[in-house]
Design an enzyme around this catalytic site. Sequence first.
Site, PDB file in Angstrom:
ATOM      1  N   MET A  12      54.894  34.629  36.969  1.00  0.00           N
ATOM      2  CA  MET A  12      53.769  33.790  37.385  1.00  0.00           C
ATOM      3  C   MET A  12      53.337  32.902  36.224  1.00  0.00           C
ATOM      4  O   MET A  12      53.546  33.229  35.058  1.00  0.00           O
ATOM      5  CB  MET A  12      52.601  34.648  37.851  1.00  0.00           C
ATOM      6  CG  MET A  12      52.791  35.275  39.225  1.00  0.00           C
ATOM      7  SD  MET A  12      51.343  36.253  39.724  1.00  0.00           S
ATOM      8  CE  MET A  12      51.738  36.600  41.438  1.00  0.00           C
ATOM      9  N   TYR A  61      53.373  39.685  43.395  1.00  0.00           N
ATOM     10  CA  TYR A  61      52.179  40.521  43.291  1.00  0.00           C
ATOM     11  C   TYR A  61      52.387  41.738  42.401  1.00  0.00           C
ATOM     12  O   TYR A  61      51.428  42.296  41.877  1.00  0.00           O
ATOM     13  CB  TYR A  61      51.755  41.001  44.681  1.00  0.00           C
ATOM     14  CG  TYR A  61      50.895  40.043  45.459  1.00  0.00           C
ATOM     15  CD1 TYR A  61      50.800  38.704  45.083  1.00  0.00           C
ATOM     16  CD2 TYR A  61      50.160  40.461  46.565  1.00  0.00           C
ATOM     17  CE1 TYR A  61      50.013  37.821  45.802  1.00  0.00           C
ATOM     18  CE2 TYR A  61      49.365  39.591  47.291  1.00  0.00           C
ATOM     19  CZ  TYR A  61      49.291  38.266  46.903  1.00  0.00           C
ATOM     20  OH  TYR A  61      48.511  37.398  47.602  1.00  0.00           O
ATOM     21  N   ASP A 109      47.020  34.823  34.117  1.00  0.00           N
ATOM     22  CA  ASP A 109      47.675  33.649  33.528  1.00  0.00           C
ATOM     23  C   ASP A 109      47.269  33.401  32.076  1.00  0.00           C
ATOM     24  O   ASP A 109      47.879  32.575  31.400  1.00  0.00           O
ATOM     25  CB  ASP A 109      47.373  32.401  34.362  1.00  0.00           C
ATOM     26  CG  ASP A 109      48.018  32.444  35.733  1.00  0.00           C
ATOM     27  OD1 ASP A 109      49.076  33.081  35.856  1.00  0.00           O
ATOM     28  OD2 ASP A 109      47.459  31.861  36.678  1.00  0.00           O
ATOM     29  N   GLY A 160      42.940  35.549  42.640  1.00  0.00           N
ATOM     30  CA  GLY A 160      43.929  36.611  42.578  1.00  0.00           C
ATOM     31  C   GLY A 160      43.439  37.771  41.731  1.00  0.00           C
ATOM     32  O   GLY A 160      42.868  37.579  40.657  1.00  0.00           O
TER      33      GLY A 160
END
Length: 418
Positions: free
Chosen positions: A187, A295, A141, A13
């Site tokens: 996320m 996103y 992350d 990503g």
Amino acid sequence: MASGKLLYAQSGGVTAVINASASAVIAEARARKIKVLAARNGILGALREDLIDTSKESAAAIRALAHTPGGAFGSCRFKLKSLEQDRAKYERLLDVLKAHDVRYFLYNGGNDSADTALKVSKLAAEFGYPLTCIGVPKTIDNDLAVTDCCPGFGSAAKYTAVSVREAAFDVAAMAETSTKVFVYEAMGRHAGWLAAAAGLAGNGPDEAPHLILFPERAYDEADFLANVKKVVAKVGYCVVVASEGIRTADGTFVADAGGGKDAFGHTQLGGVASYLAGKVKDELGYKVHWTLPDYLQRSARHIASKTDLDQAMAAGKAAVQFALKGLNSTMPVIKRTSNAPYKWKIEAAPLEKVANHEKTMPANFLRKDGYGITAAARAYLEPLIRGEAPPPYGRDGLPKYVTLKNVAVKKKLPAWEG
């Protein structure tokens, strides 16, 4: 002058600043008279010998990459297995590198990408091919080991904190006659760093977000609903931030989307906010709104953190310097040297200490009740979202992003049949 070319590839990503790392890689390599090739769509492009000649891009276009989101050369979720299981693929990759005289391989990604770079370096050594492999850190992350933080996280964290603060004003305005509860999904599969960043949106005990749900703490539905009711009774409304990766005590993902596994063996997640909203509405009777930014969290370059941008570019520049120094199987990582004032520097870390390791939040970052962050977490997170780095805007009111020409390099090998 160093010999050979440099191959750069993006993985997994993308982030708001991964192209900033690419910009720094290309600019530093050009300054050192090293030609840079880029793999189209990540490691797949390398296997397919689908390579891009970055020398065809102007200096202005390369500079503009620094303020452009997405992945300029394309990325992919494609995991190479062990050297034994996927030996043919690794050997094909080595053949491509040899065919184009690539002596430096820079892989811009997370844990799995660090592992791939490490394996490629081992195979090259086995075949006696002079190749220096460098991992370039990237993930929203913030779960990469060794590094204090990860390029990409700071900007996503800033977007999260700003969005939650702004939405909280909206909910507060409507709470008397309409929405009582707002749920924001962040996320974070196994680590709740982005959810924690939402905690920066408020300062006092009654300021949003009122409840944060972390993957590091088992989700207890009855306790959660009781706390929502308590907050609404006290404050008049409740803003909830939930990490997509929250699990029940038995380890089941609350938001298992039922879509099977991705290329990295990860369960497809999605929908934790809608699930929680449904439970609050059905059990407590409150009007609820929820959002799944998805996103938007990682593509919001317009609100990027200046700290994050600086670190992404520093990592890219250092990656080239490490490669030319022959620091094989390493990654440029960020070391925090001071909190007040915030200071940091780039150091080299062995890929073996990064690959397939995952950094979760320290226990002292979670409030005792499990629904918020501590002062220690705030001290760690706040500098990472500091500073603004807006892109240039056109007369149409939109950011002036760049799209590269991405001219292909002529192929020299038979087509890959893998």
